[in-house]
Design an enzyme around this catalytic site. Structure first.
Site, PDB file in Angstrom:
ATOM      1  N   CYS A  16       0.871  -1.177   0.000  1.00 50.79           N
ATOM      2  CA  CYS A  16       0.000   0.000   0.000  1.00 50.79           C
ATOM      3  C   CYS A  16       0.907   1.226   0.000  1.00 50.79           C
ATOM      4  CB  CYS A  16      -0.976  -0.029   1.173  1.00 50.79           C
ATOM      5  SG  CYS A  16      -0.219  -0.032   2.810  1.00 50.79           S
ATOM      6  N   TRP A  17       0.454   2.345   0.537  1.00 52.41           N
ATOM      7  CA  TRP A  17       1.271   3.563   0.474  1.00 52.41           C
ATOM      8  C   TRP A  17       2.471   3.501   1.417  1.00 52.41           C
ATOM      9  CZ3 TRP A  17       3.475   7.175  -1.819  1.00 52.41           C
ATOM     10  CH2 TRP A  17       3.923   8.349  -1.192  1.00 52.41           C
TER      11      TRP A  17
END
Length: 345
Positions: free
Chosen positions: A93-94
């Site tokens: 994810c980020w």
């Protein structure tokens, strides 16, 4: 579920899964990754706002409420992406936080081994930018407009030469007309990701040369990273030369099939550089489908621009390739020893 640093993550087995929102993915992602978003764009905004205004606990509760109804669908999608049961996944994810860990937990319920990237896409982007700071064995292929540089590079690539197609990755041929008939361009961020992966692939193969087309710092709206462009400006340039008739034939083949209205608009965009007489001559030729005349009207301008840029090259040589198709020209370049394939001793 396991967590790893980027080097281990890069070589691990498993399908790459980006669990960020669709808009985050569209802005830039690890090339080859498949987007299975935990939240859509609006949901992520709501959770982020809850985190800032109400704290972590409330944000988690909201996230659970939003994802609860779709967990079954997400689980099925992860299995589909994996290509079957028990297949591993590499998830990011980020920042390598709750979204990737949540999806890894969900994957584990279907017995998919999963590896989460520590630091997430943010760490991947740091790795990407670091690649352009490396020293690369760059060689540039130059030539006036219409000499078929891209076709030649692709023919060389088929002969196991290390080639990074700057224009192909950008979906743009590099001039005012370069976007005609091309897919939408990627963001500069994603362009950088693709460039970094291509370069690293040749590093692993220990390529002695990496060939690129001599370009300006931007290919359409995609910018070549400054650190890489600085190296390009220091790299040797091999200029290919072809007869004027061949060059016009090449341009007619590429552009005569394009929408005439778009050709007119592209010509008008550069009218200040073409000058009024050449512009009117080109526009009239396009309207009357006199494609060779249209190309001829603009080549003088493009040739002068190219010749000016070529003078900046620190080391340059040339080869005459008139009368040779891209495949024959590629073989000739290999036979001269100027171009070295990856598997050469």
């Amino acid at each position: 579920m396991n967590v790893s640093g980027i080097e281990q993550f890069r070589v691990a087995d498993g399908v790459l899964v980006d669990v960020r929102t669709p808009s985050e993915f569209a802005q830039g992602h690890w090339p080859g990754a498949i987007n299975v978003p935990l939240f859509d764009d609006e949901q992520r905004s709501l959770v982020g706002r809850a985190y800032k205004q109400q704290g972590r606990s409330q944000a988690i509760q909201l996230g659970l409420r939003l994802t609860g109804p779709v967990l079954e669908d997400l689980s099925k999608e992860l299995t589909q992406v994996a290509g079957g049961s028990d297949r591993p996944l590499r998830i990011y994810c980020w920042r390598g936080g709750m979204r990737s860990n949540s999806m890894a937990w969900l994957a584990s319920l279907q017995n998919h081994p999963s590896l989460v990237l520590e630091g997430g896409y943010k760490v991947y982007r740091r790795w990407v930018l670091e690649q352009f700071e490396r020293s690369w064995p760059l060689q540039l292929l130059g030539g006036r407009t219409g000499t078929g540089k891209t076709d030649l590079l692709l023919a060389l690539q088929c002969l196991n030469v290390a080639v990074v197609d700057l224009e192909g990755l950008a979906h743009h041929r590099g001039s005012s007309f370069g976007g005609l008939g091309q897919p939408n361009q990627p963001s500069t961020e994603h362009y950088e990701n693709c460039l970094a992966e291509a370069l690293d692939g040749y590093r692993l193969k220990r390529a002695e040369q990496i060939w690129l087309e001599a370009e300006s710092s931007s290919v359409g709206c995609c910018r070549i990273p400054k650190a890489l462009f600085d190296q390009m400006q220091q790299a040797p340039v091999l200029e290919i030369r072809r007869s004027l008739d061949e060059r016009i034939d090449q341009l007619v083949e590429v552009y005569a099939c394009q929408d005439p209205d778009e050709l007119l608009q592209a010509t008008e965009r550069i009218q200040r550089r073409l000058g009024p007489q050449r512009t009117q001559k080109a526009l009239e030729a396009i309207r009357n489908q006199r494609w060779r005349d249209a190309c001829s009207a603009m080549l003088d301008y493009y040739d002068r621009c190219y010749d000016h840029e070529l003078k900046q090259a620190r080391e340059r040589s040339h080869i005459e390739l008139s009368g040779r198709n891209p495949q024959a020209a590629a073989i000739e370049l290999l036979n001269t020893g100027r171009v070295v394939p990856i598997d050469a001793p």
